[in-house]
Scaffold this motif. Structure first.
Motif, PDB file in Angstrom:
ATOM      1  N   ILE A  90       0.863  -1.192   0.000  1.00 58.57           N
ATOM      2  CA  ILE A  90       0.000   0.000   0.000  1.00 58.57           C
ATOM      3  C   ILE A  90       0.896   1.239   0.000  1.00 58.57           C
ATOM      4  CG2 ILE A  90      -1.810   1.251   1.255  1.00 58.57           C
ATOM      5  CD1 ILE A  90      -2.806  -1.518   0.631  1.00 58.57           C
ATOM      6  N   ASP A  91       0.735   2.088  -1.006  1.00 61.98           N
ATOM      7  CA  ASP A  91       1.445   3.373  -1.027  1.00 61.98           C
ATOM      8  C   ASP A  91       0.404   4.439  -1.361  1.00 61.98           C
ATOM      9  OD1 ASP A  91       2.838   5.694  -1.683  1.00 61.98           O
ATOM     10  OD2 ASP A  91       4.568   4.587  -2.453  1.00 61.98           O
ATOM     11  N   VAL A  92       0.012   5.190  -0.336  1.00 59.90           N
ATOM     12  CA  VAL A  92      -1.099   6.138  -0.528  1.00 59.90           C
ATOM     13  C   VAL A  92      -0.729   7.275  -1.475  1.00 59.90           C
ATOM     14  CG1 VAL A  92      -2.359   5.638   1.597  1.00 59.90           C
ATOM     15  CG2 VAL A  92      -0.519   7.337   1.621  1.00 59.90           C
ATOM     16  N   ASP A  93       0.569   7.425  -1.783  1.00 61.70           N
ATOM     17  CA  ASP A  93       0.942   8.466  -2.746  1.00 61.70           C
ATOM     18  C   ASP A  93       0.279   8.245  -4.105  1.00 61.70           C
ATOM     19  OD1 ASP A  93       2.380   9.761  -0.873  1.00 61.70           O
ATOM     20  OD2 ASP A  93       4.344   9.078  -1.569  1.00 61.70           O
ATOM     21  N   PHE A  94      -0.043   6.985  -4.419  1.00 63.61           N
ATOM     22  CA  PHE A  94      -0.732   6.721  -5.691  1.00 63.61           C
ATOM     23  C   PHE A  94      -2.072   7.449  -5.768  1.00 63.61           C
ATOM     24  CE2 PHE A  94       1.933   2.766  -5.988  1.00 63.61           C
ATOM     25  CZ  PHE A  94       2.521   3.073  -7.200  1.00 63.61           C
ATOM     26  N   LEU A  95      -2.674   7.712  -4.607  1.00 60.64           N
ATOM     27  CA  LEU A  95      -4.004   8.335  -4.616  1.00 60.64           C
ATOM     28  C   LEU A  95      -3.968   9.745  -5.183  1.00 60.64           C
ATOM     29  CD1 LEU A  95      -5.388   7.115  -1.174  1.00 60.64           C
ATOM     30  CD2 LEU A  95      -5.735   6.108  -3.433  1.00 60.64           C
ATOM     31  N   ASN A  96      -2.773  10.363  -5.161  1.00 61.60           N
ATOM     32  CA  ASN A  96      -2.668  11.717  -5.718  1.00 61.60           C
ATOM     33  C   ASN A  96      -2.998  11.753  -7.207  1.00 61.60           C
ATOM     34  OD1 ASN A  96      -1.810  12.380  -3.170  1.00 61.60           O
ATOM     35  ND2 ASN A  96       0.369  12.215  -3.682  1.00 61.60           N
ATOM     36  N   SER A  97      -2.870  10.591  -7.878  1.00 59.57           N
ATOM     37  CA  SER A  97      -3.138  10.554  -9.314  1.00 59.57           C
ATOM     38  C   SER A  97      -4.611  10.306  -9.629  1.00 59.57           C
ATOM     39  CB  SER A  97      -2.298   9.445  -9.960  1.00 59.57           C
ATOM     40  OG  SER A  97      -2.781   8.167  -9.561  1.00 59.57           O
ATOM     41  N   LEU A  98      -5.419  10.159  -8.548  1.00 62.88           N
ATOM     42  CA  LEU A  98      -6.788   9.664  -8.758  1.00 62.88           C
ATOM     43  C   LEU A  98      -7.811  10.805  -8.802  1.00 62.88           C
ATOM     44  CD1 LEU A  98      -7.180   6.575  -8.844  1.00 62.88           C
ATOM     45  CD2 LEU A  98      -8.131   6.713  -6.549  1.00 62.88           C
ATOM     46  N   PRO A  99      -8.772  10.767  -9.762  1.00 64.99           N
ATOM     47  CA  PRO A  99      -9.848  11.772  -9.753  1.00 64.99           C
ATOM     48  C   PRO A  99     -10.700  11.644  -8.479  1.00 64.99           C
ATOM     49  CG  PRO A  99      -9.956  10.369 -11.715  1.00 64.99           C
ATOM     50  CD  PRO A  99      -8.931   9.785 -10.824  1.00 64.99           C
ATOM     51  N   LYS A 100     -11.311  12.754  -8.087  1.00 68.36           N
ATOM     52  CA  LYS A 100     -12.106  12.773  -6.852  1.00 68.36           C
ATOM     53  C   LYS A 100     -13.198  11.697  -6.840  1.00 68.36           C
ATOM     54  CE  LYS A 100     -15.221  15.796  -4.182  1.00 68.36           C
ATOM     55  NZ  LYS A 100     -16.480  15.143  -4.550  1.00 68.36           N
ATOM     56  N   GLN A 101     -13.843  11.514  -8.013  1.00 67.24           N
ATOM     57  CA  GLN A 101     -14.948  10.540  -8.080  1.00 67.24           C
ATOM     58  C   GLN A 101     -14.457   9.127  -7.703  1.00 67.24           C
ATOM     59  OE1 GLN A 101     -16.401   9.704 -11.995  1.00 67.24           O
ATOM     60  NE2 GLN A 101     -18.490   9.279 -11.321  1.00 67.24           N
ATOM     61  N   GLN A 102     -13.215   8.809  -8.070  1.00 65.86           N
ATOM     62  CA  GLN A 102     -12.655   7.497  -7.756  1.00 65.86           C
ATOM     63  C   GLN A 102     -12.348   7.379  -6.259  1.00 65.86           C
ATOM     64  OE1 GLN A 102     -11.984   4.791  -9.560  1.00 65.86           O
ATOM     65  NE2 GLN A 102     -12.265   5.457 -11.664  1.00 65.86           N
ATOM     66  N   ILE A 103     -11.904   8.479  -5.646  1.00 69.30           N
ATOM     67  CA  ILE A 103     -11.673   8.454  -4.198  1.00 69.30           C
ATOM     68  C   ILE A 103     -13.005   8.199  -3.495  1.00 69.30           C
ATOM     69  CG2 ILE A 103     -10.942   9.800  -2.185  1.00 69.30           C
ATOM     70  CD1 ILE A 103      -8.550   9.428  -3.838  1.00 69.30           C
ATOM     71  N   THR A 104     -14.036   8.897  -3.955  1.00 68.96           N
ATOM     72  CA  THR A 104     -15.360   8.742  -3.343  1.00 68.96           C
ATOM     73  C   THR A 104     -15.836   7.299  -3.463  1.00 68.96           C
ATOM     74  OG1 THR A 104     -15.790  10.993  -4.050  1.00 68.96           O
ATOM     75  CG2 THR A 104     -17.659   9.751  -3.222  1.00 68.96           C
ATOM     76  N   SER A 105     -15.543   6.680  -4.610  1.00 71.65           N
ATOM     77  CA  SER A 105     -15.952   5.289  -4.809  1.00 71.65           C
ATOM     78  C   SER A 105     -15.326   4.381  -3.747  1.00 71.65           C
ATOM     79  CB  SER A 105     -15.569   4.827  -6.226  1.00 71.65           C
ATOM     80  OG  SER A 105     -15.899   3.479  -6.419  1.00 71.65           O
ATOM     81  N   GLY A 106     -14.048   4.571  -3.475  1.00 67.10           N
ATOM     82  CA  GLY A 106     -13.390   3.766  -2.432  1.00 67.10           C
ATOM     83  C   GLY A 106     -13.901   4.092  -1.042  1.00 67.10           C
ATOM     84  N   PHE A 107     -14.252   5.355  -0.842  1.00 70.56           N
ATOM     85  CA  PHE A 107     -14.783   5.810   0.444  1.00 70.56           C
ATOM     86  C   PHE A 107     -16.035   5.014   0.839  1.00 70.56           C
ATOM     87  CE2 PHE A 107     -17.472   9.330   2.460  1.00 70.56           C
ATOM     88  CZ  PHE A 107     -16.956   9.157   3.732  1.00 70.56           C
ATOM     89  N   ALA A 108     -16.824   4.605  -0.178  1.00 72.86           N
ATOM     90  CA  ALA A 108     -18.035   3.814   0.108  1.00 72.86           C
ATOM     91  C   ALA A 108     -17.682   2.539   0.878  1.00 72.86           C
ATOM     92  CB  ALA A 108     -18.760   3.462  -1.199  1.00 72.86           C
ATOM     93  N   GLU A 109     -16.575   1.869   0.482  1.00 68.94           N
ATOM     94  CA  GLU A 109     -16.196   0.628   1.184  1.00 68.94           C
ATOM     95  C   GLU A 109     -15.703   0.936   2.604  1.00 68.94           C
ATOM     96  OE1 GLU A 109     -16.890  -2.306   0.160  1.00 68.94           O
ATOM     97  OE2 GLU A 109     -17.037  -2.200  -2.023  1.00 68.94           O
ATOM     98  N   MET A 110     -15.083   2.105   2.792  1.00 69.64           N
ATOM     99  CA  MET A 110     -14.652   2.489   4.140  1.00 69.64           C
ATOM    100  C   MET A 110     -15.866   2.743   5.033  1.00 69.64           C
ATOM    101  SD  MET A 110     -11.418   4.938   3.134  1.00 69.64           S
ATOM    102  CE  MET A 110     -10.740   5.102   4.791  1.00 69.64           C
ATOM    103  N   LEU A 111     -16.900   3.386   4.466  1.00 70.09           N
ATOM    104  CA  LEU A 111     -18.143   3.574   5.219  1.00 70.09           C
ATOM    105  C   LEU A 111     -18.744   2.215   5.585  1.00 70.09           C
ATOM    106  CD1 LEU A 111     -19.816   6.509   3.232  1.00 70.09           C
ATOM    107  CD2 LEU A 111     -18.875   6.616   5.558  1.00 70.09           C
ATOM    108  N   LYS A 112     -18.693   1.290   4.644  1.00 74.40           N
ATOM    109  CA  LYS A 112     -19.205  -0.069   4.930  1.00 74.40           C
ATOM    110  C   LYS A 112     -18.449  -0.679   6.109  1.00 74.40           C
ATOM    111  CE  LYS A 112     -17.536  -3.625   3.000  1.00 74.40           C
ATOM    112  NZ  LYS A 112     -16.957  -4.439   1.928  1.00 74.40           N
ATOM    113  N   HIS A 113     -17.126  -0.515   6.109  1.00 69.69           N
ATOM    114  CA  HIS A 113     -16.345  -1.056   7.229  1.00 69.69           C
ATOM    115  C   HIS A 113     -16.796  -0.436   8.553  1.00 69.69           C
ATOM    116  CE1 HIS A 113     -12.959  -2.250   4.218  1.00 69.69           C
ATOM    117  NE2 HIS A 113     -13.827  -3.226   4.389  1.00 69.69           N
ATOM    118  N   GLY A 114     -17.161   0.861   8.525  1.00 69.92           N
ATOM    119  CA  GLY A 114     -17.711   1.474   9.728  1.00 69.92           C
ATOM    120  C   GLY A 114     -18.998   0.784  10.162  1.00 69.92           C
ATOM    121  N   LEU A 115     -19.895   0.567   9.208  1.00 68.67           N
ATOM    122  CA  LEU A 115     -21.193  -0.046   9.540  1.00 68.67           C
ATOM    123  C   LEU A 115     -21.035  -1.454  10.104  1.00 68.67           C
ATOM    124  CD1 LEU A 115     -23.357   1.076   6.457  1.00 68.67           C
ATOM    125  CD2 LEU A 115     -23.305   2.085   8.759  1.00 68.67           C
TER     126      LEU A 115
END
Lengths: 360, 360
Positions: free
Chosen positions: B160-185
């Protein structure tokens, strides 16, 4: 015949072992049952199975065109789609009824459908009984390259019923006989001496020899399921055999060989190489060559054929770092793995094969 | 960030974990190295990787067209052929550099090529970091049906190297965020409360939240690698989410959704169903709906859309005997698996979603 019981992948070869299927189906209690056949086994083997196991009356049969040429990922796609359209879920069961093509392909389809559903192998050819259906290797060809795509996963069980052999043409029996001869070479002179007299025309008299062959294979794969070492010996004759099989399959001027026919040539060549590189006794080489040529017609190989076959060796799955690695023998049951063989010696082995005069 | 070490499938997320790759390559000593990318990661992520890990200078890059529509068995065939033509053997290594499509498809290609070669996942999207690349599930779609073909097999490791996320459009970050919310639930109200404030626009400030999400997933898959029970909870929101994703993918009048966008709708619907069937607190349902709708634009569903989506539920991999089985929640981290849900309640859940008024 007897039976080999493991946690998964048990092999049943008792009298009436086909009847065990009823108990197994009751234990497994699958949500739906699918039977995979090719066009041959749909015709010659399926009616017998359905008659013997009435619980299968509601099973859905999926059939594909017989032959090695159909052992492809495209056939898998068709079957995955059929399973999906017919409501297969993770608790469905696939019964593979057929020769090596059906058990290899069906095992791969089941191991990958929804990340793995249960499957049972019912081999109907001698080759599949003594080799393909046992040990968990499955897969399909990639173009003419044999078994390049697959996984290792045991079936729930393997059911051996030698009565299926009655439906098989003689040439198919002979093809399976090649693998039994291989088991003789890699296991013991004792088994070789008995199996070389295997009655091709009357398999029902040779159930014990068939079962011994299954046990030899089963013992090897139990000791080394992932093919780190010992299991490579089951590849004896196959390094060249597979290349010959692939070459005949893709060459329009050659008639495709059955697997055992190609392996038979591969075993003569490899035993010659063994006599040159690892001191396999030359008198035994001569006898082995005679036995094989008594059953398998001699194939023609031009210089160009041989060069093309050698080129195909780079696709062998045992290779490492671009090096082709052979299994050789020092004697019956006495093997060396990971041997490099100079191309000149492979040419010499083909010369030996071509010039050998039958002395019977 | 920390690291999770197992026999296989270790996940490294330390500072500079990408530099670990050099040591790993020296340990593994593969005969050849292949890097799998899609057209996006070939452009935005590969140069960074090659700059950081000089041992990869001789690696062969294989690239396929980006997007879920290419997560197919046909793409696998192309890559298997490329591996074969470029001399890959059983001791070759495949490095999957990309989002969930690349790690899912690449894991399957590696697990089945010559019955399994080693592979390493380097996820470059948030979705792949917190979900797809961890836990050994791999595979491809069958038509529009998601992940129907695959196996479970861990990569050698995940880096895992979070620096890769700098290359990602916002919509793609939001898409991954959905799974993080799921982990919260599915994990705890504590994590939910923190993760809902995840800074989409500034992921480098949230490395710990990302790592916690990975740990939540990793703990579940370690306890239940084969998805007999607990692992099903990772499917929260996915039963309906996958059906919505498939429906939008095949429907020409709809724009295809990102995975997380579909799962976000699925989570609202499933939390509503949980409030009706398993007493999930309605005040919490309201807050969850608000958080999700604050990040994920509301989708339109006609009556016909909903009926078609319900039809697609029969392909869910958790189904048994034709019954669609949901994961529901009684509260944060308090789940029930294998729940049947009446179709009428699914319609009611869509009504709730459609009529919900944002209160922010």
């Amino acid at each position: 015949m007897k039976q080999v019981i493991k946690e998964r992948g048990s092999v049943y070869g008792n009298e009436n072992s086909i009847d065990l299927l009823t108990n197994i189906l009751e234990t497994l209690s699958p949500t739906r049952i699918f039977i995979l056949t090719d066009t041959n086994t749909a015709k010659y083997c399926l009616p017998y199975l359905l008659k013997r196991v009435t619980l299968l009356s509601n099973a859905k049969t999926l059939t594909f065109q017989e032959g090695e040429a159909h052992k492809t990922i495209e056939t898998c796609s068709e079957i995955w789609n059929s399973l999906s359209q017919n409501g297969a879920d993770r608790n469905s069961l696939l019964i593979n009824l057929g020769g090596g093509v059906v058990t290899d392909l069906g095992g791969f389809v089941a191991s990958t459908f929804k990340r793995g559903i249960e499957f049972i192998n019912i081999p109907t050819s001698l080759l599949a009984m003594v080799d393909a259906s046992v040990g968990g290797k499955n897969g399909v060809d990639l173009g003419v390259l044999k078994n390049q795509i697959g996984v290792i996963r045991n079936p729930y069980c393997v059911i051996i019923d030698v009565d299926f052999l009655n439906s098989l043409p003689k040439q198919q029996i002979t093809s399976g006989f090649a693998e039994m001869l291989k088991h003789g070479l890699i296991h013991s002179e004792d088994y070789w001496t008995r199996v070389k007299r295997f009655p091709i025309a009357n398999t029902s008299e040779a159930k014990e020899l068939i079962w011994e062959s299954i046990e030899i294979k089963n013992n090897v794969v139990e000791q080394d399921p992932e093919e780190r070492g010992l299991r490579k010996t089951l590849n004896y004759g196959h390094t060249l055999g597979h290349a010959i099989e692939s070459y005949f399959l893709k060459n329009q001027n050659k008639q495709a060989l059955l697997h055992g026919e190609a392996i038979a040539v591969g075993m003569v060549l490899t035993t010659f190489i063994s006599s040159e590189l690892s001191a396999f006794p030359s008198t035994k080489l001569k006898e082995i060559t005679e036995v094989i040529l008594a059953h398998f017609p001699k194939q023609e190989f031009s210089k160009n054929d041989i060069e093309e076959i050698i080129k195909l060796l780079i696709y062998d799955k045992k290779n490492r770092n671009g090096k082709v690695l052979f299994v050789l023998l020092k004697g019956y049951g006495d093997h060396i793995t990971d041997c490099e063989v100079p191309n000149a010696l492979i040419h010499k082995a083909f010369d030996y094969y071509k010039n050998f005069e039958k002395n019977i």
